[in-house]
Design a protein around this motif. Structure first.
Motif, mmCIF file in Angstrom:
data_model
loop_
_atom_site.group_PDB
_atom_site.id
_atom_site.type_symbol
_atom_site.label_atom_id
_atom_site.label_comp_id
_atom_site.label_asym_id
_atom_site.label_seq_id
_atom_site.Cartn_x
_atom_site.Cartn_y
_atom_site.Cartn_z
ATOM 1 N N UNK A 1 0.918 -1.121 -0.172
ATOM 2 C CA UNK A 1 -0.230 -0.062 -0.051
ATOM 3 C C UNK A 1 0.973 1.205 0.176
ATOM 4 N N UNK A 2 0.343 2.392 -0.563
ATOM 5 C CA UNK A 2 1.256 3.642 -0.870
ATOM 6 C C UNK A 2 1.304 4.038 0.874
ATOM 7 N N UNK A 3 2.622 4.600 0.919
ATOM 8 C CA UNK A 3 2.998 5.284 2.149
ATOM 9 C C UNK A 3 3.441 6.758 1.797
ATOM 10 N N UNK A 4 2.297 7.543 1.933
ATOM 11 C CA UNK A 4 2.373 9.108 1.441
ATOM 12 C C UNK A 4 3.509 9.896 2.432
ATOM 13 N N UNK A 5 3.821 9.271 3.568
ATOM 14 C CA UNK A 5 4.950 9.901 4.276
ATOM 15 C C UNK A 5 6.310 9.571 3.703
ATOM 16 N N UNK A 6 6.481 8.943 2.840
ATOM 17 C CA UNK A 6 7.759 8.358 2.429
ATOM 18 C C UNK A 6 7.818 8.999 0.648
ATOM 19 N N UNK A 7 9.114 9.676 0.525
ATOM 20 C CA UNK A 7 9.371 10.032 -0.728
ATOM 21 C C UNK A 7 9.391 8.740 -1.950
ATOM 22 N N UNK A 8 9.747 7.573 -1.248
ATOM 23 C CA UNK A 8 9.676 6.372 -1.948
ATOM 24 C C UNK A 8 8.375 5.573 -1.687
ATOM 25 N N UNK A 9 7.563 6.107 -1.178
ATOM 26 C CA UNK A 9 6.343 5.292 -0.714
ATOM 27 C C UNK A 9 5.471 4.762 -1.596
ATOM 28 N N UNK A 10 5.659 4.636 -3.028
ATOM 29 C CA UNK A 10 4.721 4.117 -3.968
ATOM 30 C C UNK A 10 4.576 2.629 -3.713
ATOM 31 N N UNK A 11 3.346 2.162 -3.628
ATOM 32 C CA UNK A 11 3.050 0.748 -3.617
ATOM 33 C C UNK A 11 3.371 0.178 -5.030
ATOM 34 N N UNK A 12 3.152 -1.137 -5.044
ATOM 35 C CA UNK A 12 3.329 -2.021 -6.373
ATOM 36 C C UNK A 12 2.139 -1.901 -6.947
ATOM 37 N N UNK A 13 1.174 -1.750 -6.306
ATOM 38 C CA UNK A 13 -0.458 -1.653 -6.647
ATOM 39 C C UNK A 13 -0.639 -0.412 -7.459
ATOM 40 N N UNK A 14 0.007 0.844 -6.889
ATOM 41 C CA UNK A 14 -0.013 2.094 -7.587
ATOM 42 C C UNK A 14 1.161 2.291 -8.560
ATOM 43 N N UNK A 15 2.427 1.711 -8.473
ATOM 44 C CA UNK A 15 3.029 1.788 -9.498
ATOM 45 C C UNK A 15 2.852 1.037 -10.811
ATOM 46 N N UNK A 16 2.237 -0.184 -10.782
ATOM 47 C CA UNK A 16 1.827 -1.045 -11.963
ATOM 48 C C UNK A 16 0.314 -0.920 -12.274
ATOM 49 N N UNK A 17 -0.364 0.080 -11.327
ATOM 50 C CA UNK A 17 -1.847 0.382 -11.716
ATOM 51 C C UNK A 17 -2.791 -0.921 -11.608
ATOM 52 N N UNK A 18 -2.349 -1.972 -10.822
ATOM 53 C CA UNK A 18 -3.267 -2.850 -10.569
ATOM 54 C C UNK A 18 -2.976 -3.670 -9.131
ATOM 55 N N UNK A 19 -4.000 -4.403 -8.562
ATOM 56 C CA UNK A 19 -3.761 -5.204 -7.656
ATOM 57 C C UNK A 19 -3.679 -6.624 -7.816
ATOM 58 N N UNK A 20 -3.586 -6.894 -9.240
ATOM 59 C CA UNK A 20 -3.412 -8.398 -9.685
ATOM 60 C C UNK A 20 -1.982 -8.686 -10.084
ATOM 61 N N UNK A 21 -1.369 -9.599 -9.249
ATOM 62 C CA UNK A 21 0.196 -9.630 -9.235
ATOM 63 C C UNK A 21 0.544 -10.194 -10.469
ATOM 64 N N UNK A 22 -0.340 -11.067 -11.396
ATOM 65 C CA UNK A 22 0.174 -11.603 -12.666
ATOM 66 C C UNK A 22 0.029 -10.347 -13.629
ATOM 67 N N UNK A 23 -0.567 -9.582 -13.530
ATOM 68 C CA UNK A 23 -0.712 -8.418 -14.419
ATOM 69 C C UNK A 23 0.473 -7.379 -14.165
ATOM 70 N N UNK A 24 0.737 -7.351 -12.905
ATOM 71 C CA UNK A 24 1.845 -6.355 -12.379
ATOM 72 C C UNK A 24 3.080 -7.024 -13.004
ATOM 73 N N UNK A 25 3.373 -8.250 -13.005
ATOM 74 C CA UNK A 25 4.385 -8.927 -13.798
ATOM 75 C C UNK A 25 4.420 -8.564 -15.056
ATOM 76 N N UNK A 26 3.386 -8.744 -15.862
ATOM 77 C CA UNK A 26 3.434 -8.503 -17.154
ATOM 78 C C UNK A 26 3.877 -7.109 -17.299
ATOM 79 N N UNK A 27 3.318 -6.076 -16.852
ATOM 80 C CA UNK A 27 3.628 -4.699 -16.905
ATOM 81 C C UNK A 27 5.041 -4.444 -16.459
#
Length: 308
Positions: free
Chosen positions: A163-189
């Motif tokens: 999940x995103x951690x807005x308090x951190x300059x590198x707090x972007x979650x993998x879900x936000x980074x790859x615009x999905x909560x599906x791990x397979x789709x995240x791997x494809x992207x």
């Protein structure tokens, strides 16, 4: 050249600008005060008719700040960006938490737009530095280091939480980074971005990208440029999850800390950091200019649009 656009724009000189080879960096444009009230619709039409001039100015200056125009909302910003006719590039794969607001991958953006919707309480500037100057100074001071960089590139490693951690300059979650909560789709992207994923037991993921080039050649301006995140990755990518350092040479060898910190010093010496004013829009040529973000006291809301 000024006669070409005096009916629309006035070029301002403001504090914090630098003079680079008789060119103001960044260039600052505001509405011509002799005009009738300069509406947003008039501005978008003006951009269409004066695109050649604006492209030429961006080519020479590397960055253009539009100040004093009537930008108030995300839609105003979106209309302004679309008037340039650049193709949109989604923000995918970065570390900083960002929000996609209005409509607008393995490739990097060629143009970046930033819009100050809410002016920072204090701080929060977006420092700019000409990338060819960083390259030239580093090459002069550390020729062997730069040669190794040019030969091997860099490898970046970053752990992204679930999940995103807005308090951190590198707090972007993998879900936000790859615009999905599906791990397979995240791997494809991730694969399209040239990024390898290693899933962690806590729901996060370790990302590895590279080796990728650290120095590029700007064909339009015919010069080599510093085009990497070596300094922020080495110094700023620190969190509970990210330790030790998240960047190495492309051959796996560690980077020398003293040279990294000296590179930071060079960037700070060369940078321009103009305080944001509400309604500002900053257009950056990503091949000519490196940008960063200074810490700020809230409120601060800077919207971004990335273009091919």
């Amino acid at each position: 050249m000024k006669d070409h656009y005096t009916h629309a724009f006035t070029e301002l000189q403001i504090p914090h600008q630098r003079n680079c080879n008789s060119i103001s960096f960044p260039s600052v444009l505001s509405p011509n005060p002799t005009n009738v009230p300069f509406s947003l619709s008039l501005l978008t039409k003006t951009i269409a008719t004066q695109k050649q001039f604006l492209d030429s100015l961006l080519h020479r200056a590397g960055a253009v700040l539009f100040r004093g125009f009537d930008f108030k909302t995300a839609k105003d910003f979106n209309d302004f960006v679309e008037a340039f006719g650049y193709e949109e590039l989604p923000y995918m794969g970065g570390a900083a938490p960002r929000t996609n607001v209005v409509g607008r991958l393995p490739e990097f953006p060629s143009k970046l737009f930033f819009f100050c919707e809410v002016e920072p309480g204090s701080g929060g500037q977006t420092p700019l530095v000409l990338s060819h100057i960083v390259y030239e100074r580093m090459k002069q001071r550390y020729p062997e280091f730069v040669e190794h960089l040019e030969q091997h590139g860099l490898i970046y490693t970053l752990v992204l939480g679930e999940n995103d951690d807005l308090s951190s300059p590198i707090g972007r979650s993998w879900k936000s980074t790859f615009s999905t909560d599906d791990k397979n789709l995240a791997e494809e992207r991730a694969a399209k971005l040239g990024t390898k994923l290693e899933w962690m037991k806590d729901g996060g993921v370790k990302t590895t990208i590279g080796p990728i080039p650290a120095i590029k050649y700007d064909k339009l301006r015919q010069r080599k440029i510093w085009f990497n995140s070596m300094v922020p990755a080495y110094i700023g990518w620190k969190s509970e999850q990210n330790d030790p350092v998240g960047v190495t040479f492309g051959d796996g060898k560690p980077l020398p800390a003293d040279i990294i910190y000296d590179c930071l010093k060079i960037m700070e010496e060369e940078c321009v950091a103009i305080p944001w004013q509400k309604g500002d829009v900053l257009l950056i040529d990503n091949l000519a200019v490196l940008h960063a973000r200074r810490s700020s006291n809230p409120p601060r809301r800077i919207l971004a649009s990335l273009c091919k």
